[in-house]
Scaffold this active site. Structure first.
Site, PDB file in Angstrom:
ATOM      1  N   LYS A 133       0.860  -1.184   0.000  1.00 56.03           N
ATOM      2  CA  LYS A 133       0.000   0.000   0.000  1.00 56.03           C
ATOM      3  C   LYS A 133       0.897   1.235   0.000  1.00 56.03           C
ATOM      4  CE  LYS A 133      -1.572   3.107   2.464  1.00 56.03           C
ATOM      5  NZ  LYS A 133      -1.662   4.271   1.574  1.00 56.03           N
ATOM      6  N   GLU A 170       9.462   1.983  10.542  1.00 50.28           N
ATOM      7  CA  GLU A 170      10.506   2.972  10.210  1.00 50.28           C
ATOM      8  C   GLU A 170       9.863   4.339  10.329  1.00 50.28           C
ATOM      9  OE1 GLU A 170      13.583   2.379   9.723  1.00 50.28           O
ATOM     10  OE2 GLU A 170      13.588   0.228   9.394  1.00 50.28           O
ATOM     11  N   CYS A 222      13.635  11.408   6.434  1.00 52.83           N
ATOM     12  CA  CYS A 222      13.571  10.973   7.835  1.00 52.83           C
ATOM     13  C   CYS A 222      14.928  11.103   8.508  1.00 52.83           C
ATOM     14  CB  CYS A 222      13.087   9.533   7.893  1.00 52.83           C
ATOM     15  SG  CYS A 222      14.021   8.465   6.794  1.00 52.83           S
ATOM     16  N   GLU A 247       9.811  16.853  14.537  1.00 50.58           N
ATOM     17  CA  GLU A 247      10.225  16.643  13.156  1.00 50.58           C
ATOM     18  C   GLU A 247       9.422  17.581  12.257  1.00 50.58           C
ATOM     19  OE1 GLU A 247       8.857  13.087  11.073  1.00 50.58           O
ATOM     20  OE2 GLU A 247      10.926  12.743  10.451  1.00 50.58           O
TER      21      GLU A 247
HETATM   22  P1  NAD Z   1       2.115   8.853   7.318  1.00 51.35           P
HETATM   23  O1  NAD Z   1       2.331   8.125   8.592  1.00 51.35           O
HETATM   24  O2  NAD Z   1       1.082   9.912   7.278  1.00 51.35           O
HETATM   25  O3  NAD Z   1       1.753   7.827   6.146  1.00 51.35           O
HETATM   26  C1  NAD Z   1       2.572   6.724   5.843  1.00 51.35           C
HETATM   27  C2  NAD Z   1       1.725   5.642   5.199  1.00 51.35           C
HETATM   28  O4  NAD Z   1       0.802   5.141   6.174  1.00 51.35           O
HETATM   29  C3  NAD Z   1       0.895   6.141   4.024  1.00 51.35           C
HETATM   30  O5  NAD Z   1       0.869   5.148   3.023  1.00 51.35           O
HETATM   31  C4  NAD Z   1      -0.482   6.312   4.654  1.00 51.35           C
HETATM   32  O6  NAD Z   1      -1.542   6.221   3.720  1.00 51.35           O
HETATM   33  C5  NAD Z   1      -0.502   5.141   5.631  1.00 51.35           C
HETATM   34  N1  NAD Z   1      -1.479   5.248   6.727  1.00 51.35           N
HETATM   35  C6  NAD Z   1      -2.053   6.377   7.222  1.00 51.35           C
HETATM   36  N2  NAD Z   1      -2.942   6.043   8.206  1.00 51.35           N
HETATM   37  C7  NAD Z   1      -2.905   4.696   8.331  1.00 51.35           C
HETATM   38  C8  NAD Z   1      -3.584   3.758   9.182  1.00 51.35           C
HETATM   39  N3  NAD Z   1      -4.465   4.159  10.091  1.00 51.35           N
HETATM   40  N4  NAD Z   1      -3.289   2.448   9.052  1.00 51.35           N
HETATM   41  C9  NAD Z   1      -2.367   2.027   8.153  1.00 51.35           C
HETATM   42  N5  NAD Z   1      -1.729   2.856   7.317  1.00 51.35           N
HETATM   43  C10 NAD Z   1      -1.973   4.177   7.403  1.00 51.35           C
HETATM   44  O7  NAD Z   1       3.555   9.432   6.891  1.00 51.35           O
HETATM   45  P2  NAD Z   1       3.912  10.278   5.612  1.00 51.35           P
HETATM   46  O8  NAD Z   1       3.413  11.670   5.804  1.00 51.35           O
HETATM   47  O9  NAD Z   1       3.514   9.546   4.388  1.00 51.35           O
HETATM   48  O10 NAD Z   1       5.513  10.268   5.678  1.00 51.35           O
HETATM   49  C11 NAD Z   1       6.254  11.130   6.479  1.00 51.35           C
HETATM   50  C12 NAD Z   1       6.752  10.412   7.725  1.00 51.35           C
HETATM   51  O11 NAD Z   1       7.454   9.228   7.359  1.00 51.35           O
HETATM   52  C13 NAD Z   1       7.752  11.235   8.506  1.00 51.35           C
HETATM   53  O12 NAD Z   1       7.473  11.159   9.878  1.00 51.35           O
HETATM   54  C14 NAD Z   1       9.076  10.563   8.205  1.00 51.35           C
HETATM   55  O13 NAD Z   1      10.075  10.732   9.165  1.00 51.35           O
HETATM   56  C15 NAD Z   1       8.685   9.146   8.063  1.00 51.35           C
HETATM   57  N6  NAD Z   1       9.704   8.414   7.290  1.00 51.35           N
HETATM   58  C16 NAD Z   1      10.509   7.510   7.920  1.00 51.35           C
HETATM   59  C17 NAD Z   1      11.509   6.842   7.206  1.00 51.35           C
HETATM   60  C18 NAD Z   1      12.437   5.840   7.865  1.00 51.35           C
HETATM   61  O14 NAD Z   1      13.110   5.099   7.164  1.00 51.35           O
HETATM   62  N7  NAD Z   1      12.517   5.783   9.166  1.00 51.35           N
HETATM   63  C19 NAD Z   1      11.677   7.114   5.857  1.00 51.35           C
HETATM   64  C20 NAD Z   1      10.845   8.058   5.258  1.00 51.35           C
HETATM   65  C21 NAD Z   1       9.843   8.689   5.971  1.00 51.35           C
END
Ligand code: NAD
Length: 472
Positions: free
Chosen positions: A169, A244, A278, A378
Site C-alpha cells: 500500500k 521505520e 527521515c 520533526e
Molecule cells: P504517514 O504516517 O502519514 O503515512 C505513511 C503511510 O501510512 C501512508 O501510506 C499512509 O496512507 C498510511 N497510513 C495512514 N494512516 C494509516 C492507518 N491508520 N493504518 C495504516 N496505514 C496508514 O507518513 P507520511 O506523511 O507519508 O511520511 C512522512 C513520515 O514518514 C515522517 O514522519 C518521516 O520521518 C517518516 N519516514 C521515515 C523513514 C524511515 O526510514 N525511518 C523514511 C521516510 C519517511
C-alpha cells in the site's frame, strides 16, 4: 492528464472496486496533472487473498529460486530507472539529482538482498536438532511518499528473499510513481499473487491490512502517530511489525572540524531530499567558541542551495510535496521565531519568483536551544536549527536528548575522536564526515524512530520465523 483506475492483483492490472477519485497535483506548479481511483477494503481483501494463495507455493521456494526472482526484479526495475526518476521529479517534486540516487538505491536493493541471502545460512543442524528460518507469511508493506521507489523496492526485496508474498500500500500521494514501478516489475514475470499493489487511503487500505488475520506481518515507513496505531491495532491479530518512523537527527561539528568542508557536509545532511527526509540532520551542534565562524561559513555555503524547478540539475531544493506540507513547514518557521530563535537565512513565505507550487525558503535558525519546538519536533522540510555547545560531553548529551534516534552524524578531523563520539550516540545509524550509505548495513531507529531494521540480512530477518525440529 494521466488517469489511473487499476490496481495490481494476482499478476494482472485490474479495475478498482473502490470508487473514490482524487486529483494528483504537481508540487511544482500547483496544477492537477492526473487522477487516481483509490482502492477500498474489497480491493485490499482481493489482494490479500491472492497473496495468501501464492504463499502456499512461494513459501516453500528454495534459496536458488528466490535469488533468480530477485535477479529478474533487478533487471526489470533497472530497465526503467530513468522513467522512475522522471516520475519522482514530476509527482513528488524531488530534485532530479537526488531522485536519481533514490531510484538507484531502490533498484540495487534487489541485488543487495540477493547478496545477503546468499550469505545467510537458512538451516542449522546439531545432534538431532534442525533449526530453519521460515518465511513469516503474507506481508503488508505500507510506505511514505518521500522516496516511493526506494521504500517499495527495499521492502519487496527483503520479503521476496525471505520467501514471503506481499500486498503493497503505497502513499496515496505516489500513485503516478507507483504506476511506472509496477509496469516495470510486471515485466519480471513473477509467480501470480507474489506481488500485489493497492493504492488507497491509509485509514481504508492500510487499516484493512493491519486488522486482516490473513496478513502476518506489517512493514511500515511513515509517521510516529500512524506507527503507534499499527502497533496497537495489529496486536489483535498478533502482527509482526517493523516500523521505520521519524527523526530529529543531530550533526555534531567537533571543534577540530575544518569548517570549509564540514559546513557544506552538514548542510547536505540537513537539506537532502529538500529536507523531506527521515534521516535529515536538522539539529546542527556547533562549539560555542566557533559559532561566529560557523555562521559565516553557513551563510556562504547556503548560496549553493538553490531553490527551483526540480527537473533542473543545478537545483538543490525542490518544492514541498503538498500544500499541507508547505503549510506545516511555514507553521514551524513561525513557531521558531515566536519562541525566540533567530533566522540566519531564509524565513517565512515563498522564495521570490516561485509563487506557484509549494516552494519554501531553505531556512537556518541560530540561537536555538534544544527545548524549543523546532529542535524537538520533526518538521520534514528544509529547516535547520543551530545549537551551540560548550564541551564534547554537552554535545553528546544534547544529541541524545531527543525522543528520536534514527540517524546522526559526527564531523571532525581526528577520526579516533569522531568514532568515540559516534559510539556514544543513541541512534540506529551514525555517519562520520558526511552522508554515506552501505546497502548491507542496518537501517532503523532507537526510541520513537521505530522498531526493527531494514537493509541487508537485518532486513531479511524481519520477514523470517525460526523453527526447530528435534528428534527423540
Ligand atoms: P504517514 O504516517 O502519514 O503515512 C505513511 C503511510 O501510512 C501512508 O501510506 C499512509 O496512507 C498510511 N497510513 C495512514 N494512516 C494509516 C492507518 N491508520 N493504518 C495504516 N496505514 C496508514 O507518513 P507520511 O506523511 O507519508 O511520511 C512522512 C513520515 O514518514 C515522517 O514522519 C518521516 O520521518 C517518516 N519516514 C521515515 C523513514 C524511515 O526510514 N525511518 C523514511 C521516510 C519517511
Amino acid at each position: 492528464m494521466k488517469t489511473i483506475t487499476m490496481h495490481y492483483i494476482d499478476g494482472a492490472f485490474v479495475e478498482s472496486h473502490g470508487r473514490e477519485v482524487v486529483d494528483i497535483i504537481s508540487p511544482t506548479s500547483g496544477q492537477a496533472i492526473g487522477r487516481v481511483t483509490l482502492a477500498d477494503e474489497e480491493d485490499t481483501r482481493r489482494a490479500i487473498a491472492a497473496a495468501r494463495r501464492a504463499f502456499a507455493t512461494y513459501g516453500r521456494s528454495t534459496k536458488e529460486e528466490r535469488l533468480e526472482i530477485l535477479q529478474r526484479l533487478y533487471a526489470a526495475a533497472s530497465a526503467r530507472a530513468d522513467d522512475l526518476t522522471a516520475a519522482m521529479v514530476e509527482e513528488y517534486g524531488g530534485v532530479v539529482q537526488f531522485a536519481g540516487l533514490i531510484v538507484q538505491s531502490g533498484v540495487t536493493a534487489f541485488q543487495a538482498a540477493g547478496q545477503a541471502l546468499q550469505e545467510m545460512p537458512l538451516t542449522k543442524n546439531w545432534h538431532k536438532t534442525t533449526v530453519t528460518l521460515e518465511p513469516v507469511g503474507v506481508a503488508g508493506l505500507i510506505t511514505a511518499w518521500n522516496a516511493n521507489t526506494l521504500f517499495i523496492c527495499l521492502k519487496l526485496a527483503s520479503a521476496v528473499a525471505a520467501g514471503c508474498t506481499v500486498v503493497i500500500k503505497p502513499s496515496e500521494l505516489s500513485a503516478l510513481q507507483t504506476q511506472v514501478l509496477i509496469e516495470a516489475l510486471h515485466e519480471a514475470k513473477l509467480p501470480k499473487g507474489l506481488l500485489n499493489v493497492v493504492t488507497g487511503r491509509g485509514d481504508v487500505v492500510g487499516a484493512e491490512l493491519v486488522r486482516n488475520p490473513n496478513v502476518d506481518k506489517i512493514s511500515f515507513t511513515g509517521s510516529v502517530a500512524v506507527g503507534e496505531s499499527i502497533m496497537r491495532d495489529g496486536a489483535t491479530t498478533m502482527k509482526r511489525v517493523t516500523l521505520e518512523l521519524g527523526g530529529k537527527s543531530p550533526t555534531i561539528l567537533l571543534d577540530d572540524a575544518k569548517l570549509d568542508k564540514a559546513v557544506p557536509a552538514a548542510l547536505g545532511l540537513a537539506f537532502m531530499n529538500s529536507g523531506q527526509a527521515c534521516a535529515a540532520g536538522t539539529r546542527l551542534l556547533v562549539p560555542r567558541k566557533q559559532l561566529e565562524a560557523a555562521k559565516r561559513a553557513i551563510v556562504e555555503a547556503m548560496r549553493a542551495l538553490t531553490v527551483g524547478d526540480p527537473a533542473d540539475p543545478k537545483i538543490a531544493v525542490g518544492p514541498m510535496v503538498s500544500l499541507r506540507q508547505y503549510e506545516r513547514v511555514q507553521s514551524y518557521i513561525r513557531k521558531g521565531i515566536e519562541e525566540g530563535a533567530e533566522v540566519l537565512v531564509g524565513g517565512e513565505g515563498r522564495p521570490t519568483g516561485l509563487e506557484a507550487g509549494y516552494f519554501v525558503k531553505p531556512t537556518v535558525f541560530i540561537n536555538v536551544t534544544n527545548d524549543m519546538t523546532i529542535a524537538r519536533e520533526e518538521i520534514f522540510g528544509p529547516v535547520l536549527s543551530v545549537i551551540a555547545y560548550d564541551s564534547e560531553d554537552e554535545a553528546i548529551r544534547i544529541a541524545n536528548d531527543s525522543k528520536y534516534g534514527l540517524h546522526a552524524a559526527v564531523l571532525g578531523t581526528d577520526l579516533q575522536r569522531a568514532r568515540r563520539v559516534a559510539s556514544e550516540l543513541r541512534a540506529g545509524r551514525v555517519v562520520i564526515n558526511g552522508m554515506t550509505d552501505d546497502p548491507q548495513a542496518p537501517w532503523g531507529g532507537f526510541k520513537y524512530s521505530g522498531v526493527g531494521r531494514e537493509y541487508g540480512r537485518y532486513g531479511i530477518e524481519a520477514f523470517l520465523e525460526t523453527r526447530a525440529i528435534l528428534e527423540a
